[in-house]
Design an enzyme around this catalytic site. Sequence first.
Site, PDB file in Angstrom:
ATOM      1  N   ARG A 171       0.839  -1.220   0.000  1.00  0.00           N
ATOM      2  CA  ARG A 171       0.000   0.000   0.000  1.00  0.00           C
ATOM      3  C   ARG A 171       0.866   1.260   0.000  1.00  0.00           C
ATOM      4  NH1 ARG A 171      -4.293  -0.989   4.634  1.00  0.00           N
ATOM      5  NH2 ARG A 171      -5.195   0.971   3.904  1.00  0.00           N
TER       6      ARG A 171
ATOM      7  N   GLN B  42     -10.126   8.824   8.648  1.00  0.00           N
ATOM      8  CA  GLN B  42      -9.849   7.436   9.017  1.00  0.00           C
ATOM      9  C   GLN B  42      -8.786   6.869   8.085  1.00  0.00           C
ATOM     10  OE1 GLN B  42     -13.814   5.216  10.049  1.00  0.00           O
ATOM     11  NE2 GLN B  42     -14.284   6.766   8.514  1.00  0.00           N
TER      12      GLN B  42
ATOM     13  N   HIS C  19      -6.545   7.094  12.497  1.00  0.00           N
ATOM     14  CA  HIS C  19      -6.092   5.706  12.385  1.00  0.00           C
ATOM     15  C   HIS C  19      -4.628   5.624  11.985  1.00  0.00           C
ATOM     16  CE1 HIS C  19     -10.498   4.241  11.650  1.00  0.00           C
ATOM     17  NE2 HIS C  19     -10.272   4.568  12.918  1.00  0.00           N
TER      18      HIS C  19
ATOM     19  N   CYS D 272       8.641   2.978  16.622  1.00  0.00           N
ATOM     20  CA  CYS D 272       9.472   1.983  17.303  1.00  0.00           C
ATOM     21  C   CYS D 272       8.812   1.595  18.627  1.00  0.00           C
ATOM     22  CB  CYS D 272      10.876   2.539  17.565  1.00  0.00           C
ATOM     23  SG  CYS D 272      11.927   1.372  18.460  1.00  0.00           S
TER      24      CYS D 272
ATOM     25  N   CYS E  47      15.822   0.192  13.964  1.00  0.00           N
ATOM     26  CA  CYS E  47      15.277   1.515  14.276  1.00  0.00           C
ATOM     27  C   CYS E  47      16.396   2.545  14.162  1.00  0.00           C
ATOM     28  CB  CYS E  47      14.705   1.523  15.704  1.00  0.00           C
ATOM     29  SG  CYS E  47      14.240   3.184  16.268  1.00  0.00           S
TER      30      CYS E  47
ATOM     31  N   GLU F 171     -23.284   5.767  -1.506  1.00  0.00           N
ATOM     32  CA  GLU F 171     -24.590   5.160  -1.213  1.00  0.00           C
ATOM     33  C   GLU F 171     -24.872   5.322   0.271  1.00  0.00           C
ATOM     34  OE1 GLU F 171     -23.451   1.368  -2.661  1.00  0.00           O
ATOM     35  OE2 GLU F 171     -22.322   0.846  -0.869  1.00  0.00           O
TER      36      GLU F 171
ATOM     37  N   ALA G 133     -17.628  11.123  -4.587  1.00  0.00           N
ATOM     38  CA  ALA G 133     -17.078  12.261  -3.841  1.00  0.00           C
ATOM     39  C   ALA G 133     -16.504  13.335  -4.763  1.00  0.00           C
ATOM     40  CB  ALA G 133     -16.000  11.765  -2.876  1.00  0.00           C
TER      41      ALA G 133
HETATM   42  C1  BV8 Z   1     -11.345   1.059  19.438  1.00  0.00           C
HETATM   43  C2  BV8 Z   1      -6.253   0.336   9.887  1.00  0.00           C
HETATM   44  C3  BV8 Z   1     -11.470   1.468  21.787  1.00  0.00           C
HETATM   45  C4  BV8 Z   1      -5.441   1.016   8.919  1.00  0.00           C
HETATM   46  C5  BV8 Z   1      -8.512   0.567  10.590  1.00  0.00           C
HETATM   47  C6  BV8 Z   1     -14.012  -6.201  19.330  1.00  0.00           C
HETATM   48  C7  BV8 Z   1     -12.712  -6.065  19.781  1.00  0.00           C
HETATM   49  C8  BV8 Z   1     -12.026  -4.846  19.715  1.00  0.00           C
HETATM   50  C9  BV8 Z   1     -12.650  -3.739  19.164  1.00  0.00           C
HETATM   51  C10 BV8 Z   1     -13.930  -3.898  18.694  1.00  0.00           C
HETATM   52  C11 BV8 Z   1     -14.625  -5.097  18.767  1.00  0.00           C
HETATM   53  N1  BV8 Z   1     -15.858  -4.901  18.218  1.00  0.00           N
HETATM   54  C12 BV8 Z   1     -15.968  -3.632  17.792  1.00  0.00           C
HETATM   55  C13 BV8 Z   1     -14.816  -3.010  18.088  1.00  0.00           C
HETATM   56  C14 BV8 Z   1     -14.470  -1.651  17.817  1.00  0.00           C
HETATM   57  C15 BV8 Z   1     -13.720  -1.656  16.495  1.00  0.00           C
HETATM   58  C16 BV8 Z   1     -14.746  -1.663  15.392  1.00  0.00           C
HETATM   59  O1  BV8 Z   1     -15.408  -0.676  15.187  1.00  0.00           O
HETATM   60  N2  BV8 Z   1     -14.890  -2.802  14.691  1.00  0.00           N
HETATM   61  C17 BV8 Z   1     -15.890  -2.857  13.640  1.00  0.00           C
HETATM   62  C18 BV8 Z   1     -15.368  -3.705  12.483  1.00  0.00           C
HETATM   63  C19 BV8 Z   1     -17.165  -3.429  14.237  1.00  0.00           C
HETATM   64  N3  BV8 Z   1     -12.934  -0.442  16.491  1.00  0.00           N
HETATM   65  C20 BV8 Z   1     -11.686  -0.477  16.949  1.00  0.00           C
HETATM   66  O2  BV8 Z   1     -11.086  -1.476  17.286  1.00  0.00           O
HETATM   67  C21 BV8 Z   1     -11.041   0.894  17.065  1.00  0.00           C
HETATM   68  N4  BV8 Z   1     -10.521   1.053  18.382  1.00  0.00           N
HETATM   69  O3  BV8 Z   1     -12.531   0.877  19.390  1.00  0.00           O
HETATM   70  O4  BV8 Z   1     -10.646   1.289  20.623  1.00  0.00           O
HETATM   71  C22 BV8 Z   1     -11.612   2.919  22.034  1.00  0.00           C
HETATM   72  C23 BV8 Z   1     -12.548   3.662  21.312  1.00  0.00           C
HETATM   73  C24 BV8 Z   1     -12.662   5.011  21.577  1.00  0.00           C
HETATM   74  C25 BV8 Z   1     -11.859   5.595  22.537  1.00  0.00           C
HETATM   75  C26 BV8 Z   1     -10.920   4.831  23.215  1.00  0.00           C
HETATM   76  C27 BV8 Z   1     -10.794   3.489  22.977  1.00  0.00           C
HETATM   77  C28 BV8 Z   1      -9.902   1.030  16.068  1.00  0.00           C
HETATM   78  C29 BV8 Z   1     -10.462   1.061  14.666  1.00  0.00           C
HETATM   79  C30 BV8 Z   1      -9.335   1.353  13.659  1.00  0.00           C
HETATM   80  C31 BV8 Z   1      -9.028   0.112  12.919  1.00  0.00           C
HETATM   81  N5  BV8 Z   1      -8.125   0.409  11.814  1.00  0.00           N
HETATM   82  N6  BV8 Z   1      -7.634   0.678   9.635  1.00  0.00           N
HETATM   83  C32 BV8 Z   1      -5.636   0.459   7.561  1.00  0.00           C
HETATM   84  O5  BV8 Z   1      -5.210  -0.685   7.314  1.00  0.00           O
HETATM   85  O6  BV8 Z   1      -6.179   1.231   6.772  1.00  0.00           O
HETATM   86  S1  BV8 Z   1     -10.148   0.658  10.220  1.00  0.00           S
HETATM   87  C33 BV8 Z   1     -10.417   0.732   8.537  1.00  0.00           C
HETATM   88  O7  BV8 Z   1     -11.831   0.946   8.421  1.00  0.00           O
HETATM   89  C34 BV8 Z   1      -9.803   1.930   7.855  1.00  0.00           C
HETATM   90  O8  BV8 Z   1      -9.178   2.838   8.725  1.00  0.00           O
HETATM   91  C35 BV8 Z   1     -11.029   2.600   7.230  1.00  0.00           C
HETATM   92  O9  BV8 Z   1     -10.865   3.925   6.982  1.00  0.00           O
HETATM   93  C36 BV8 Z   1     -11.988   2.331   8.282  1.00  0.00           C
HETATM   94  C37 BV8 Z   1     -13.405   2.643   8.032  1.00  0.00           C
HETATM   95  O10 BV8 Z   1     -13.734   2.129   6.759  1.00  0.00           O
HETATM   96  P1  BV8 Z   1     -14.262   3.179   5.672  1.00  0.00           P
HETATM   97  O11 BV8 Z   1     -13.262   4.265   5.551  1.00  0.00           O
HETATM   98  O12 BV8 Z   1     -15.647   3.568   6.030  1.00  0.00           O
HETATM   99  O13 BV8 Z   1     -14.200   2.314   4.360  1.00  0.00           O
HETATM  100  P2  BV8 Z   1     -15.321   1.310   3.843  1.00  0.00           P
HETATM  101  O14 BV8 Z   1     -14.737   0.528   2.723  1.00  0.00           O
HETATM  102  O15 BV8 Z   1     -15.932   0.592   5.002  1.00  0.00           O
HETATM  103  O16 BV8 Z   1     -16.458   2.289   3.265  1.00  0.00           O
HETATM  104  C38 BV8 Z   1     -16.162   3.111   2.154  1.00  0.00           C
HETATM  105  C39 BV8 Z   1     -17.419   3.904   1.845  1.00  0.00           C
HETATM  106  O17 BV8 Z   1     -17.132   4.766   0.753  1.00  0.00           O
HETATM  107  C40 BV8 Z   1     -18.605   3.044   1.436  1.00  0.00           C
HETATM  108  O18 BV8 Z   1     -19.754   3.475   2.125  1.00  0.00           O
HETATM  109  C41 BV8 Z   1     -18.755   3.313  -0.064  1.00  0.00           C
HETATM  110  O19 BV8 Z   1     -20.111   3.318  -0.469  1.00  0.00           O
HETATM  111  C42 BV8 Z   1     -18.175   4.703  -0.175  1.00  0.00           C
HETATM  112  N7  BV8 Z   1     -17.620   5.010  -1.497  1.00  0.00           N
HETATM  113  C43 BV8 Z   1     -17.022   4.163  -2.375  1.00  0.00           C
HETATM  114  N8  BV8 Z   1     -16.635   4.859  -3.466  1.00  0.00           N
HETATM  115  C44 BV8 Z   1     -16.963   6.163  -3.248  1.00  0.00           C
HETATM  116  C45 BV8 Z   1     -17.589   6.269  -1.998  1.00  0.00           C
HETATM  117  N9  BV8 Z   1     -18.043   7.425  -1.506  1.00  0.00           N
HETATM  118  C46 BV8 Z   1     -17.866   8.532  -2.263  1.00  0.00           C
HETATM  119  N10 BV8 Z   1     -17.279   8.509  -3.483  1.00  0.00           N
HETATM  120  C47 BV8 Z   1     -16.822   7.356  -3.995  1.00  0.00           C
HETATM  121  N11 BV8 Z   1     -16.248   7.351  -5.219  1.00  0.00           N
END
Ligand code: BV8
Length: 236
Positions: free
Chosen positions: A63, A97, A115, A123, A142, A211, A227
């Site tokens: 990436r 994000q 994120h 490190c 490092c 969507e 977008a």
């Molecule tokens: C947290 C890494 C506590 C980098 C990412 C069980 C155990 C532990 C945690 C959890 C659990 N169950 C739930 C959780 C919480 C968890 C979570 O939410 N899980 C989900 C799956 C249920 N969250 C976490 O673990 C977070 N930490 O909760 O800690 C805390 C919270 C608050 C305060 C203190 C402590 C950490 C989450 C971060 C994880 N890392 N990425 C990488 O590899 O990139 S997340 C990953 O998803 C990316 O960062 C990404 O950005 C993010 C969100 O996805 P989207 O950006 O929305 O992308 P997606 O494909 O889903 O959607 C794209 C959209 O664009 C679609 O709607 C599509 O229609 C649209 N689109 C497409 N084309 C276009 C368009 N729109 C406009 N124009 C276009 N052309």
Amino acid sequence: MSSELPTPGPIVILTGAGISKESGLDTFRDKDGIWARHSLEEVATPEGFARDPAKVHAFYNARRRQLAEPDLAPNPGHLALAKLEAEWPHPVLVVTQNIDNLHERAGTTHLLHMHGELTKVRCTACDAVLEWPGDLEVSTACPACARVGTLRPHIVWFGEIPLHMEEIDAALSACSLFLSIGTSGNVYPAAGFVHMVRSLGRAHSVELNLEPSQGASLFAETIHGPASQVVPAYVE
Ligand code: BV8
């Protein structure tokens, strides 16, 4: 745009992978998305990194290389947000994000990567955060403390605490307008920002997405389309 705002004031803009899609970067949950080709548990969790760091490095190295490709550039969606920041008479904060650097390259300066960032590594021994545009390997030492095997992507994985949360919460509490652009509303805490804005009852909330997202019904206004078209049309 100001004519559409009830009370002109600070703006908070949440972005997700959808804003970078038309620049050529994949989203996560679309049918051809990243999680259709890679196991989230294997490449985006601390447990996956501990189990097989070389696999995680390979995932992020690919990436990082894509991000460095010469024809990969910000699209009109990114550029419209940078123009808004430059012209709006109140603070504009982009909370992304995304781990790509397309908002910066479009000219956005008031920006928080909740994120983390693909072009940075950290490190785990000395906590140094380093610019890292190239590949990272398990054997890479490092540069700050010379230890080997302690570098990891400076990226927030699932189960880890997002960055800048206090600053983000403060900005959401004070804003007059909350825009959510290109995110499916699947991942928390980002997906919860619209709940917070609604409960405070101050800000107008708009979803601009290809969507309807998981949280579409929570927004006062929803605008659906790519977008690169709907963001400039809304902002200008
Ligand atoms: C947290 C890494 C506590 C980098 C990412 C069980 C155990 C532990 C945690 C959890 C659990 N169950 C739930 C959780 C919480 C968890 C979570 O939410 N899980 C989900 C799956 C249920 N969250 C976490 O673990 C977070 N930490 O909760 O800690 C805390 C919270 C608050 C305060 C203190 C402590 C950490 C989450 C971060 C994880 N890392 N990425 C990488 O590899 O990139 S997340 C990953 O998803 C990316 O960062 C990404 O950005 C993010 C969100 O996805 P989207 O950006 O929305 O992308 P997606 O494909 O889903 O959607 C794209 C959209 O664009 C679609 O709607 C599509 O229609 C649209 N689109 C497409 N084309 C276009 C368009 N729109 C406009 N124009 C276009 N052309």
